[in-house]
Design a protein around this motif. Structure first.
Motif, mmCIF file in Angstrom:
data_model
loop_
_atom_site.group_PDB
_atom_site.id
_atom_site.type_symbol
_atom_site.label_atom_id
_atom_site.label_comp_id
_atom_site.label_asym_id
_atom_site.label_seq_id
_atom_site.Cartn_x
_atom_site.Cartn_y
_atom_site.Cartn_z
ATOM 1 N N VAL A 1 0.851 -1.199 0.000
ATOM 2 C CA VAL A 1 0.000 0.000 0.000
ATOM 3 C C VAL A 1 0.883 1.244 0.000
ATOM 4 O O VAL A 1 1.782 1.358 0.845
ATOM 5 C CB VAL A 1 -0.931 0.024 1.234
ATOM 6 C CG1 VAL A 1 -1.767 1.307 1.240
ATOM 7 C CG2 VAL A 1 -1.826 -1.203 1.267
ATOM 8 N N VAL A 2 0.637 2.156 -0.922
ATOM 9 C CA VAL A 2 1.239 3.487 -0.881
ATOM 10 C C VAL A 2 0.161 4.479 -0.473
ATOM 11 O O VAL A 2 -0.945 4.484 -1.050
ATOM 12 C CB VAL A 2 1.843 3.884 -2.242
ATOM 13 C CG1 VAL A 2 2.096 5.390 -2.307
ATOM 14 C CG2 VAL A 2 3.153 3.137 -2.470
ATOM 15 N N VAL A 3 0.454 5.285 0.534
ATOM 16 C CA VAL A 3 -0.463 6.337 1.000
ATOM 17 C C VAL A 3 0.084 7.680 0.539
ATOM 18 O O VAL A 3 1.238 8.012 0.834
ATOM 19 C CB VAL A 3 -0.607 6.309 2.533
ATOM 20 C CG1 VAL A 3 -1.499 7.456 3.000
ATOM 21 C CG2 VAL A 3 -1.171 4.964 2.993
ATOM 22 N N GLU B 1 -1.430 -2.345 10.459
ATOM 23 C CA GLU B 1 -1.976 -3.246 11.478
ATOM 24 C C GLU B 1 -2.712 -4.432 10.870
ATOM 25 O O GLU B 1 -2.929 -5.442 11.546
ATOM 26 C CB GLU B 1 -2.921 -2.458 12.401
ATOM 27 C CG GLU B 1 -2.182 -1.513 13.334
ATOM 28 C CD GLU B 1 -3.105 -0.752 14.261
ATOM 29 O OE1 GLU B 1 -2.695 -0.456 15.385
ATOM 30 O OE2 GLU B 1 -4.241 -0.437 13.839
ATOM 31 N N HIS B 2 -3.099 -4.303 9.621
ATOM 32 C CA HIS B 2 -3.760 -5.419 8.939
ATOM 33 C C HIS B 2 -2.808 -6.147 8.007
ATOM 34 O O HIS B 2 -3.220 -6.797 7.043
ATOM 35 C CB HIS B 2 -4.999 -4.919 8.191
ATOM 36 C CG HIS B 2 -6.143 -4.610 9.105
ATOM 37 N ND1 HIS B 2 -6.263 -3.409 9.767
ATOM 38 C CD2 HIS B 2 -7.211 -5.357 9.500
ATOM 39 C CE1 HIS B 2 -7.349 -3.428 10.519
ATOM 40 N NE2 HIS B 2 -7.952 -4.590 10.376
ATOM 41 N N GLY B 3 -1.534 -6.011 8.286
ATOM 42 C CA GLY B 3 -0.549 -6.870 7.646
ATOM 43 C C GLY B 3 0.097 -6.347 6.386
ATOM 44 O O GLY B 3 0.843 -7.088 5.738
ATOM 45 N N ALA B 4 -0.146 -5.109 6.014
ATOM 46 C CA ALA B 4 0.404 -4.590 4.765
ATOM 47 C C ALA B 4 1.756 -3.909 4.991
ATOM 48 O O ALA B 4 2.014 -3.340 6.052
ATOM 49 C CB ALA B 4 -0.577 -3.596 4.141
ATOM 50 N N GLN B 5 2.591 -3.980 3.977
ATOM 51 C CA GLN B 5 3.825 -3.188 3.950
ATOM 52 C C GLN B 5 3.470 -1.831 3.348
ATOM 53 O O GLN B 5 2.961 -1.756 2.221
ATOM 54 C CB GLN B 5 4.879 -3.893 3.097
ATOM 55 C CG GLN B 5 6.253 -3.279 3.150
ATOM 56 C CD GLN B 5 6.963 -3.525 4.478
ATOM 57 O OE1 GLN B 5 6.810 -4.579 5.068
ATOM 58 N NE2 GLN B 5 7.694 -2.526 4.946
ATOM 59 N N ALA C 1 -7.661 -1.235 1.917
ATOM 60 C CA ALA C 1 -6.515 -1.350 1.014
ATOM 61 C C ALA C 1 -5.630 -2.522 1.413
ATOM 62 O O ALA C 1 -5.140 -3.270 0.553
ATOM 63 C CB ALA C 1 -5.721 -0.043 1.033
ATOM 64 N N ALA C 2 -5.422 -2.691 2.717
ATOM 65 C CA ALA C 2 -4.610 -3.820 3.172
ATOM 66 C C ALA C 2 -5.272 -5.145 2.837
ATOM 67 O O ALA C 2 -4.602 -6.101 2.413
ATOM 68 C CB ALA C 2 -4.377 -3.709 4.677
ATOM 69 N N GLY C 3 -6.588 -5.198 3.033
ATOM 70 C CA GLY C 3 -7.301 -6.428 2.707
ATOM 71 C C GLY C 3 -7.162 -6.798 1.245
ATOM 72 O O GLY C 3 -6.965 -7.969 0.887
ATOM 73 N N TYR C 4 -7.237 -5.793 0.378
ATOM 74 C CA TYR C 4 -7.087 -6.031 -1.069
ATOM 75 C C TYR C 4 -5.669 -6.483 -1.399
ATOM 76 O O TYR C 4 -5.455 -7.415 -2.185
ATOM 77 C CB TYR C 4 -7.412 -4.751 -1.824
ATOM 78 C CG TYR C 4 -7.180 -4.831 -3.313
ATOM 79 C CD1 TYR C 4 -8.210 -5.250 -4.169
ATOM 80 C CD2 TYR C 4 -5.957 -4.486 -3.874
ATOM 81 C CE1 TYR C 4 -8.000 -5.334 -5.542
ATOM 82 C CE2 TYR C 4 -5.734 -4.567 -5.231
ATOM 83 C CZ TYR C 4 -6.754 -4.986 -6.069
ATOM 84 O OH TYR C 4 -6.539 -5.076 -7.424
ATOM 85 N N ALA C 5 -4.699 -5.818 -0.785
ATOM 86 C CA ALA C 5 -3.305 -6.055 -1.174
ATOM 87 C C ALA C 5 -2.731 -7.351 -0.619
ATOM 88 O O ALA C 5 -1.786 -7.908 -1.190
ATOM 89 C CB ALA C 5 -2.448 -4.877 -0.699
#
Length: 464
Positions: free
Chosen positions: A10-12, A28-32, A458-462
């Motif tokens: 994920v890029v914010v 917190e949902h596991g994304a870098q 976004a984290a869920g998708y990625a």
């Protein structure tokens, strides 16, 4: 490993409250996660640096919040200021998310304190940040870094490349080089376009060049324009914004909340012709402070002047700039470049219209004028006690409402349907809820609640 050589889920885009809530939630949902903040580190945090509080529903007293402020009262307050121009589904989603967000904010280092007193009486509705917005921003950056979120400062995003309904790359400048990343998901939280005065002038007309920008000079709407040009759906009116009356001596950019003037209810306000133009006592200040920017914008040269006397000088939070002081109305007028005879006539007419009665500075007291146009309907007391004080007023824009259309999952919509891997949070999508007007502390509500949603989605998708 260099940031440029890493692959991010994920890029914010952005570095204020909404961006940080998204980045923390995604991590917190596991994304870098990588944050691309356009400002230097010393100016990180966007407009959130200047905030003070967060509007929060609660069904019973909750720590610093007194009494009860339930969903329906909150929503009705929003309806009043927006005149019904809101998306009820998204608005209620934001409101319902505040109570859980309060706890989430505490978990990530935000400390609250009771509200300040004065003309913004918000102890029941708004929780104030101990240390202000900068303290909140710094706490979130610490939380993000603890979770392994990377941050690049002075990284200005210039383009999100869209193919069909997918964002395939993020282009930005960093250290004078053009860079490109290909994350799985993107959250845009890069604010409105208020710092682009030419864009403001196209929407408002040339008068907008005289506006002052209360917040960051980095919110120029580059990402917003880029996405609108690629067929994302637009919400909001480009002429609508959060605009308040601020001290005319404030800097062009980034003066922040300390330049706001809260003395209007206890004053008369005149234009450069020394003429009153609106009811200064129409309602309590939390429900009216956000209309005065537009009222001043409609006056000649977009300037106003506040006139008070010694009876009222200690009834409001002082500006960072001291008032202009004089022993007579005529002397004050001269110091403020107003016609002394014209201001004297306006004050005399106002004083003659005041009818007397009990004065209550913290509530609507009905102390009104009679036979005066425009009337002053509360807190109308003669200006007859020297010394007299004056402040100049200018329109101070906080953020614009033109933005991206989102659904309840903060997913960005396009004319071909929702984009698969693009979410938006904060001011860049606030126009979905704020059609016009403003409710104190509601910008932080939108940024926090939709930032958290966007990050989690976004984290869920990625990661799946």
């Amino acid at each position: 490993m260099s940031v440029m050589n890493k692959h991010y889920d994920v890029v914010v885009v952005g570095g204020g409250n909404a961006a940080l809530c998204a980045a923390i939630s995604a991590a917190e949902h596991g994304a870098q996660v990588l944050i691309l903040e356009g400002a230097p580190k010393t100016y990180r945090g966007g407009n959130s640096r200047h905030t003070r509080n967060f509007r929060c529903m609660h069904n019973s007293p909750m720590e610093v919040l007194t009494g009860r402020y339930d969903e329906e009262e909150y929503f009705q307050d929003l309806l009043k200021v927006t005149k019904g121009k809101t998306d009820e589904t998204l608005a209620r989603l934001a409101i319902r998310g505040t109570e859980a967000s309060y706890r989430w904010m505490q978990k990530h280092g935000v400390h609250f304190q009771p509200s300040l007193s004065g003309t913004l009486s918000l102890s029941r509705t708004n929780a104030f940040f101990m240390g202000g917005g900068k303290s909140l921003v710094n706490a979130y950056y610490r939380a993000a870094e603890d979770l392994g979120v990377d941050v690049l400062y002075e990284a200005e995003v210039t383009h999100l490349e869209r193919q069909d309904n997918v964002i395939v790359s993020v282009e930005f400048t960093y250290n004078r080089y053009r860079e490109r990343l290909t994350p799985k998901a993107v959250v845009v939280a890069s604010g409105g376009f208020q710092a682009d005065l030419d864009w403001l002038a196209r929407a408002w007309g040339p008068a907008a060049q005289n506006f002052l920008i209360r917040g960051t000079p980095y919110n120029r709407g580059v990402v917003l324009r880029d996405l609108l040009d690629q067929g994302t759906e637009q919400v909001g009116d480009p002429t609508q914004c959060h605009a308040v009356a601020i001290d005319g001596r404030a800097p062009k950019f980034d003066g922040g909340i300390v330049t706001r003037l809260d003395c209007v209810p206890f004053s008369i306000v005149v234009n450069e012709n020394a003429e009153r133009f609106y009811d200064e006592g129409e309602d309590v200040w939390p429900k009216r402070y956000a209309i005065w920017g537009r009222l001043v914008a409609a006056q000649p040269n977009q300037v106003g002047h506040v006139i008070i006397d010694s009876k009222s000088i200690n009834l409001f939070m002082p500006s960072v700039f001291p008032p202009i002081t004089a022993e007579s109305i005529e002397e004050l007028a001269s110091k403020m470049d107003l016609d002394p005879a014209a201001l004297r006539a306006t004050v005399d007419e106002f004083n003659s219209a005041c009818v007397g009665g009990d004065f209550h500075p913290t509530e609507l007291d009905g102390l009104s004028t009679e036979g005066l146009t425009p009337a002053k309907t509360n807190w109308a007391r003669p200006l007859d006690s020297p010394p007299y004080y004056g402040y100049s007023l200018r329109t101070g824009v906080t953020f614009t409402y033109l933005g991206l259309k989102v659904d309840g999952n903060a997913k960005v919509q396009s004319t071909q349907g929702p984009l698969d891997n693009l979410w938006a949070a904060g001011e860049i999508m606030a126009g979905s809820i704020l059609g016009e007007g403003y409710l104190a502390g509601f910008g932080m509500t939108i940024g926090t609640v939709f930032g958290r949603i966007a990050g989690e989605e976004a984290a869920g998708y990625a990661t799946h």
